[in-house]
Design a protein around this motif. Sequence first.
Motif, PDB file in Angstrom:
ATOM      1  N   GLN A 205       7.801 -13.084   6.153  1.00 28.00           N
ATOM      2  CA  GLN A 205       8.455 -13.193   4.856  1.00 28.00           C
ATOM      3  C   GLN A 205       7.682 -14.119   3.928  1.00 28.00           C
ATOM      4  O   GLN A 205       7.497 -13.825   2.747  1.00 28.00           O
ATOM      5  N   GLU A 206       7.243 -15.260   4.451  1.00 26.22           N
ATOM      6  CA  GLU A 206       6.485 -16.207   3.632  1.00 26.22           C
ATOM      7  C   GLU A 206       5.179 -15.584   3.149  1.00 26.22           C
ATOM      8  O   GLU A 206       4.790 -15.765   1.985  1.00 26.22           O
ATOM      9  N   LEU A 207       4.505 -14.875   4.026  1.00 29.28           N
ATOM     10  CA  LEU A 207       3.230 -14.263   3.657  1.00 29.28           C
ATOM     11  C   LEU A 207       3.428 -13.174   2.612  1.00 29.28           C
ATOM     12  O   LEU A 207       2.639 -13.054   1.669  1.00 29.28           O
ATOM     13  N   LYS A 208       4.487 -12.399   2.766  1.00 31.05           N
ATOM     14  CA  LYS A 208       4.768 -11.331   1.807  1.00 31.05           C
ATOM     15  C   LYS A 208       5.121 -11.900   0.435  1.00 31.05           C
ATOM     16  O   LYS A 208       4.691 -11.392  -0.606  1.00 31.05           O
ATOM     17  N   GLU A 209       5.913 -12.996   0.429  1.00 32.51           N
ATOM     18  CA  GLU A 209       6.340 -13.592  -0.836  1.00 32.51           C
ATOM     19  C   GLU A 209       5.190 -14.234  -1.605  1.00 32.51           C
ATOM     20  O   GLU A 209       5.298 -14.475  -2.807  1.00 32.51           O
ATOM     21  N   SER A 213       4.578 -13.173  -7.264  1.00 35.42           N
ATOM     22  CA  SER A 213       4.395 -13.624  -8.643  1.00 35.42           C
ATOM     23  C   SER A 213       3.463 -12.676  -9.390  1.00 35.42           C
ATOM     24  O   SER A 213       2.403 -12.297  -8.866  1.00 35.42           O
ATOM     25  N   PRO A 214       3.803 -12.296 -10.626  1.00 36.69           N
ATOM     26  CA  PRO A 214       2.907 -11.430 -11.406  1.00 36.69           C
ATOM     27  C   PRO A 214       1.623 -12.132 -11.822  1.00 36.69           C
ATOM     28  O   PRO A 214       0.666 -11.485 -12.241  1.00 36.69           O
ATOM     29  N   THR A 215       1.584 -13.460 -11.689  1.00 37.03           N
ATOM     30  CA  THR A 215       0.384 -14.209 -12.086  1.00 37.03           C
ATOM     31  C   THR A 215      -0.567 -14.445 -10.912  1.00 37.03           C
ATOM     32  O   THR A 215      -1.615 -15.064 -11.095  1.00 37.03           O
ATOM     33  N   ILE A 216      -0.204 -13.967  -9.705  1.00 34.20           N
ATOM     34  CA  ILE A 216      -0.998 -14.263  -8.513  1.00 34.20           C
ATOM     35  C   ILE A 216      -1.464 -12.981  -7.840  1.00 34.20           C
ATOM     36  O   ILE A 216      -0.676 -12.051  -7.637  1.00 34.20           O
ATOM     37  N   GLU A 217      -2.739 -12.943  -7.481  1.00 35.25           N
ATOM     38  CA  GLU A 217      -3.284 -11.870  -6.653  1.00 35.25           C
ATOM     39  C   GLU A 217      -3.776 -12.477  -5.343  1.00 35.25           C
ATOM     40  O   GLU A 217      -4.552 -13.440  -5.344  1.00 35.25           O
ATOM     41  N   VAL A 218      -3.319 -11.933  -4.225  1.00 38.33           N
ATOM     42  CA  VAL A 218      -3.760 -12.385  -2.912  1.00 38.33           C
ATOM     43  C   VAL A 218      -4.891 -11.476  -2.433  1.00 38.33           C
ATOM     44  O   VAL A 218      -4.764 -10.250  -2.468  1.00 38.33           O
ATOM     45  N   ILE A 219      -5.969 -12.095  -1.985  1.00 40.74           N
ATOM     46  CA  ILE A 219      -7.170 -11.339  -1.617  1.00 40.74           C
ATOM     47  C   ILE A 219      -7.591 -11.706  -0.194  1.00 40.74           C
ATOM     48  O   ILE A 219      -7.678 -12.891   0.157  1.00 40.74           O
ATOM     49  N   VAL A 220      -7.830 -10.698   0.635  1.00 39.35           N
ATOM     50  CA  VAL A 220      -8.333 -10.880   1.988  1.00 39.35           C
ATOM     51  C   VAL A 220      -9.580 -10.019   2.148  1.00 39.35           C
ATOM     52  O   VAL A 220      -9.576  -8.837   1.783  1.00 39.35           O
ATOM     53  N   ASP A 221     -10.648 -10.586   2.682  1.00 35.40           N
ATOM     54  CA  ASP A 221     -11.883  -9.845   2.925  1.00 35.40           C
ATOM     55  C   ASP A 221     -11.659  -8.893   4.112  1.00 35.40           C
ATOM     56  O   ASP A 221     -11.240  -9.328   5.181  1.00 35.40           O
ATOM     57  N   PRO A 222     -11.948  -7.608   3.939  1.00 37.74           N
ATOM     58  CA  PRO A 222     -11.788  -6.661   5.072  1.00 37.74           C
ATOM     59  C   PRO A 222     -12.556  -7.088   6.317  1.00 37.74           C
ATOM     60  O   PRO A 222     -12.147  -6.763   7.442  1.00 37.74           O
ATOM     61  N   ASP A 223     -13.649  -7.824   6.149  1.00 32.67           N
ATOM     62  CA  ASP A 223     -14.415  -8.283   7.315  1.00 32.67           C
ATOM     63  C   ASP A 223     -13.634  -9.301   8.151  1.00 32.67           C
ATOM     64  O   ASP A 223     -13.998  -9.556   9.307  1.00 32.67           O
ATOM     65  N   ASP A 224     -12.591  -9.877   7.582  1.00 31.59           N
ATOM     66  CA  ASP A 224     -11.776 -10.851   8.310  1.00 31.59           C
ATOM     67  C   ASP A 224     -10.644 -10.205   9.104  1.00 31.59           C
ATOM     68  O   ASP A 224      -9.876 -10.907   9.767  1.00 31.59           O
ATOM     69  N   ILE A 225     -10.545  -8.898   9.035  1.00 30.98           N
ATOM     70  CA  ILE A 225      -9.543  -8.186   9.824  1.00 30.98           C
ATOM     71  C   ILE A 225     -10.203  -7.727  11.112  1.00 30.98           C
ATOM     72  O   ILE A 225     -10.931  -6.730  11.157  1.00 30.98           O
ATOM     73  N   ASP A 226      -9.981  -8.501  12.171  1.00 30.94           N
ATOM     74  CA  ASP A 226     -10.646  -8.211  13.435  1.00 30.94           C
ATOM     75  C   ASP A 226      -9.736  -8.638  14.584  1.00 30.94           C
ATOM     76  O   ASP A 226      -9.031  -9.651  14.481  1.00 30.94           O
ATOM     77  N   CYS A 245      -0.018  -9.239  10.701  1.00 28.96           N
ATOM     78  CA  CYS A 245      -1.293  -8.519  10.692  1.00 28.96           C
ATOM     79  C   CYS A 245      -1.264  -7.354   9.701  1.00 28.96           C
ATOM     80  O   CYS A 245      -2.238  -7.114   8.968  1.00 28.96           O
ATOM     81  N   GLN A 246      -0.161  -6.628   9.662  1.00 32.66           N
ATOM     82  CA  GLN A 246      -0.044  -5.507   8.725  1.00 32.66           C
ATOM     83  C   GLN A 246      -0.097  -5.978   7.276  1.00 32.66           C
ATOM     84  O   GLN A 246      -0.715  -5.336   6.419  1.00 32.66           O
ATOM     85  N   ILE A 247       0.551  -7.102   6.984  1.00 36.09           N
ATOM     86  CA  ILE A 247       0.539  -7.624   5.620  1.00 36.09           C
ATOM     87  C   ILE A 247      -0.871  -8.041   5.223  1.00 36.09           C
ATOM     88  O   ILE A 247      -1.346  -7.735   4.121  1.00 36.09           O
TER      89      ILE A 247
END
Length: 455
Positions: A205-209, A213-226, A245-247
Motif C-alpha cells: 500500500q505504501e509503495l502504491k501510494e 500525487s499528480p506532481t510525482i512520477e516514480v521511476i524504476v530502471d528495468p535493469d533493477d528488476i531481477d 514486486c509487481q508494483i
Amino acid sequence: MASPLRIAVVGAGPAGIYASDLLVKSGVDVRVDLIEKMPAPFGLIRYGVAPDHPRIKGIVKSLHRVLEQEEIRFLGNIEVGKDITVEDMREYYDAIVFSTGATDDRDFQIPGHDLDGSHGAGEFVGFYDGNPNFSRDWDLDAEKVAVIGVGNVALDIARVLAKTADELRVTEIPDNVYENLSRSRIKEVHIFGRRGPAQVKFTPQELKELDHSPTIEVIVDPDDIDYDEASESARREAKAVDQVCQILEGYAMREPKEAPHKIYIHLFEAPVEILGEDGKVAGLKTERTELDGAGNVTRTGEETTWEAQQVYHAIGYRPEGVEGVPYDENESVMPNDGGRVLDGPGGEAVPGLYATGWIKRGPVGLIGNTKSDAKDTTAMLLEDHEAGKLEPAPKRELQDILDRLAQSDVAVTTWEGWHRLDAAERAAGEAEGRERKKIVEWDDMVKHAGPEYHI
C-alpha cells in the motif's frame, strides 16, 4: 479487601496502550498509570507517521477508546529517570512495563556521514511531524536528494520531499513546516537499496501510494528488476512480497508520467561514500551488487557517482535506554526473555520490570506487531503476579504518585488535558478548512493539557 494491582506503563505509544488494555481486560483487578515523557499521548502515531497518512492515523480512534477506560490514567510530561527515578517508582507500583519506543537514528558509518546536509530519517520525521524535540527549520535548498533505505520510512521521506507544500497544507502540519516546504527547490529524490525487488521492506500500500500525487512520477530502471531462486521462492511464499514486486515491475515498464517531481528507486546499489565539497554534501557514491542465488548480494566493483545536495539515511531507529534500567548497547534494547527485563544479556530477571515494543525487540515490524508483543509481556507479568513474585508497593493511593511529582515541580498533563489540547488543534485546523493543525511548542501543549489551564 485486597487493593488493585498497581502498574506503571512507561511510554504512551501504541505498544504501551496495547499493554495497558490487555492488563485491564485480563480479569485481574488492576489500575494502570500510563506515563509519557511528551505532554501528549500516542507516541509514534502522533510523531512518527507522515501527515498525509490519515488511514494509519485512524488507529488513534481505537487507542482513544482504550484510554477512556477508567482503570487507565494518562500522566504526561514526565521523564522517568529524570523527573522520577525507577527506584522511586517502585514505592508506588507493583510492576513497571517499559514501552519507550525509539526516535534516535541508528548510526550510519560510511565516509562523509557527518557532512552538512547528511541527515538521519528521525531528524526529518521529527521536523515534519512537529515533534518539539526537533528543529523548527529545515534547509530544502537542494534540487537532488538521496534517501538510503528501502523501508516505509524511506518512502515517507521521499514522498514528503517530493510533494508540494500546498498538497500537504490540507494535513495537520504546523505553519513552520508548511513555510519550509514552500521554499523547497527539490526536483529529484533518489531512493537506494543494496538488494533486489524481492528483498525491499516496503509494504504494498505504501509503495502504491507513492505515485498517487499528480506532481510525482516514480521511476524504476528495468535493469533493477531481477530475481534469483530465493527471490522467486519469497514471492511464492508471501503475497505482500509478490505484490511489491509487481508494483515495482509496473513502475519499470510504464510510459513516462511527465510529472514535475521525480522519485527514482534504485535497487542493487550499495552506498559506499557520501561525497562532499566545502564541508557540504555534493553527491553519493554507490557500488553495484548482484544476487547470489540465496537472496543475498555480492558486490561487483562497479561504482557510480550520483549528484545530490542532501542525503537522508533511513536505515532504522535506535531505542534509548532508561536510567536505572539494564540496557544492551550492542542490540539497543533492554535485555529481556521475551517480556521480563534481565540484569544483562542472558542474565537473571529483574523483579517487577518488564518491556514491550521496540525497546524489547528493536525497531522492526509494523504498528500491529506491538499487539502480540504486549500480549506476551503482560502474560508474563500476570503469571508473576499469580505466583506471588511481585513485591507490593507500599504507597498505593492514586494521589500518592501525584504528590511525589508535585515535589519535583512537574506539570503533569492528563487525559482530560489531552481533550483540551485536541480541541485546540482541531479549532486551529477548522479555521483553515482542515481537520487539525498541530500545536508544536512544548510549553503551549502543557498550557492546554496541564493542571493549570489558562488558555
